[in-house]
Design a protein around this motif. Sequence first.
Motif, PDB file in Angstrom:
ATOM      1  N   ALA A 228      15.487  22.911 -35.790  1.00 31.38           N
ATOM      2  CA  ALA A 228      16.663  23.757 -35.983  1.00 31.38           C
ATOM      3  C   ALA A 228      16.404  24.791 -37.078  1.00 31.38           C
ATOM      4  O   ALA A 228      16.767  25.973 -36.948  1.00 31.38           O
ATOM      5  N   ALA A 229      15.743  24.373 -38.152  1.00 28.83           N
ATOM      6  CA  ALA A 229      15.396  25.316 -39.219  1.00 28.83           C
ATOM      7  C   ALA A 229      14.379  26.335 -38.738  1.00 28.83           C
ATOM      8  O   ALA A 229      14.423  27.512 -39.132  1.00 28.83           O
ATOM      9  N   GLY A 230      13.469  25.908 -37.876  1.00 26.99           N
ATOM     10  CA  GLY A 230      12.487  26.832 -37.318  1.00 26.99           C
ATOM     11  C   GLY A 230      13.135  27.890 -36.440  1.00 26.99           C
ATOM     12  O   GLY A 230      12.682  29.046 -36.417  1.00 26.99           O
ATOM     13  N   ALA A 231      14.189  27.510 -35.736  1.00 28.83           N
ATOM     14  CA  ALA A 231      14.916  28.496 -34.934  1.00 28.83           C
ATOM     15  C   ALA A 231      15.583  29.532 -35.834  1.00 28.83           C
ATOM     16  O   ALA A 231      15.586  30.734 -35.539  1.00 28.83           O
ATOM     17  N   GLU A 232      16.131  29.078 -36.956  1.00 34.01           N
ATOM     18  CA  GLU A 232      16.770  30.002 -37.891  1.00 34.01           C
ATOM     19  C   GLU A 232      15.752  30.948 -38.530  1.00 34.01           C
ATOM     20  O   GLU A 232      16.113  32.047 -38.965  1.00 34.01           O
ATOM     21  N   ALA A 233      14.488  30.531 -38.583  1.00 34.78           N
ATOM     22  CA  ALA A 233      13.439  31.363 -39.183  1.00 34.78           C
ATOM     23  C   ALA A 233      12.838  32.360 -38.204  1.00 34.78           C
ATOM     24  O   ALA A 233      11.962  33.140 -38.577  1.00 34.78           O
ATOM     25  N   SER A 234      13.295  32.357 -36.960  1.00 34.55           N
ATOM     26  CA  SER A 234      12.744  33.266 -35.956  1.00 34.55           C
ATOM     27  C   SER A 234      12.954  34.729 -36.339  1.00 34.55           C
ATOM     28  O   SER A 234      14.003  35.091 -36.884  1.00 34.55           O
ATOM     29  N   PRO A 235      11.996  35.583 -36.039  1.00 35.81           N
ATOM     30  CA  PRO A 235      12.216  37.022 -36.245  1.00 35.81           C
ATOM     31  C   PRO A 235      13.421  37.550 -35.490  1.00 35.81           C
ATOM     32  O   PRO A 235      14.015  38.552 -35.889  1.00 35.81           O
ATOM     33  N   LEU A 236      13.819  36.892 -34.413  1.00 37.05           N
ATOM     34  CA  LEU A 236      15.007  37.308 -33.678  1.00 37.05           C
ATOM     35  C   LEU A 236      16.252  37.195 -34.544  1.00 37.05           C
ATOM     36  O   LEU A 236      17.126  38.059 -34.506  1.00 37.05           O
ATOM     37  N   ARG A 237      16.331  36.127 -35.303  1.00 35.67           N
ATOM     38  CA  ARG A 237      17.478  35.945 -36.206  1.00 35.67           C
ATOM     39  C   ARG A 237      17.461  37.020 -37.290  1.00 35.67           C
ATOM     40  O   ARG A 237      18.489  37.606 -37.619  1.00 35.67           O
ATOM     41  N   ARG A 238      16.289  37.272 -37.835  1.00 42.54           N
ATOM     42  CA  ARG A 238      16.183  38.231 -38.929  1.00 42.54           C
ATOM     43  C   ARG A 238      16.484  39.639 -38.440  1.00 42.54           C
ATOM     44  O   ARG A 238      17.066  40.445 -39.162  1.00 42.54           O
ATOM     45  N   ALA A 239      16.096  39.947 -37.204  1.00 43.40           N
ATOM     46  CA  ALA A 239      16.355  41.279 -36.670  1.00 43.40           C
ATOM     47  C   ALA A 239      17.843  41.514 -36.453  1.00 43.40           C
ATOM     48  O   ALA A 239      18.318  42.640 -36.469  1.00 43.40           O
ATOM     49  N   ALA A 240      18.586  40.419 -36.241  1.00 42.10           N
ATOM     50  CA  ALA A 240      20.018  40.547 -35.972  1.00 42.10           C
ATOM     51  C   ALA A 240      20.856  40.595 -37.238  1.00 42.10           C
ATOM     52  O   ALA A 240      22.041  40.843 -37.174  1.00 42.10           O
ATOM     53  N   GLU A 241      20.212  40.290 -38.373  1.00 39.07           N
ATOM     54  CA  GLU A 241      20.997  40.225 -39.623  1.00 39.07           C
ATOM     55  C   GLU A 241      21.283  41.629 -40.176  1.00 39.07           C
ATOM     56  O   GLU A 241      20.538  42.552 -39.936  1.00 39.07           O
TER      57      GLU A 241
END
Length: 241
Positions: A228-241
């Motif tokens: 779950a933490a690895g999913a939060e670390a995805s570049p996809l998450r960071r791109a959406a922030e």
Amino acid sequence: MSADPLSRLASLEGVPSAYAAARDGIDVVLRDRGLRRTSPETTADSLLRGAHASGVLEGSASSLVEVREGAGDEVARDAVRVSTELLGLAPALSRTPLQALARIHAVAAAGLPEEQRGRPRDEAAAERLRGIGGLLTGETSAPALLLAAVVHAELVTAAPFASHNGIVARAAERLVLVARGVDEKSLIVPEAGHLALRPAYESNLRGYAEGGPAGVHAWLLYAAEAYAAGAEASPLRRAAE
């Protein structure tokens, strides 16, 4: 031995719900954060982030910025070298897993003498590797995430190679997620999940090795949290922030 040695682990208390939740979290990130718009550069970023995190867990002192600039220390460079070749090994992991694992180690340990690259330390290590290969080729009803967690822990605790076993284990874990269709474009960063939870990661690996069934159970529950933490670390998450 059970025809499906992972089935018992998959039914332990709390494991089914933990892995269902982890998979749901991964699927949400991949679906809702623009999977259709991803590019090879996004995958490359995920792999680089994972290589940096894996290197740190292996003893690297390099920052992510240094790794991006190609200025990381030797351990970081070893992890990055694995990341550049890793996805090409996905078909082999399912068909000839021992060859895939040997190749991962050979790439990581490129600076070692040839006779130490890609070869188990001794016959006992070779036997442990064959057992891991059997998990990767056998039929199982267990979630792919659980298979990845067990392969990871087995490689770390067996330490079948002369060096770089942690880097190999974390690379193999990521590759299972690719090969089994959880994350075909390798966009989540499980290595970063482990780094974010480093004290729990290291203590639960010790528990897996030394704590008997309770230690294995604790590792499995921990790994679901790490994914779950690895999913939060995805570049996809960071791109959406």
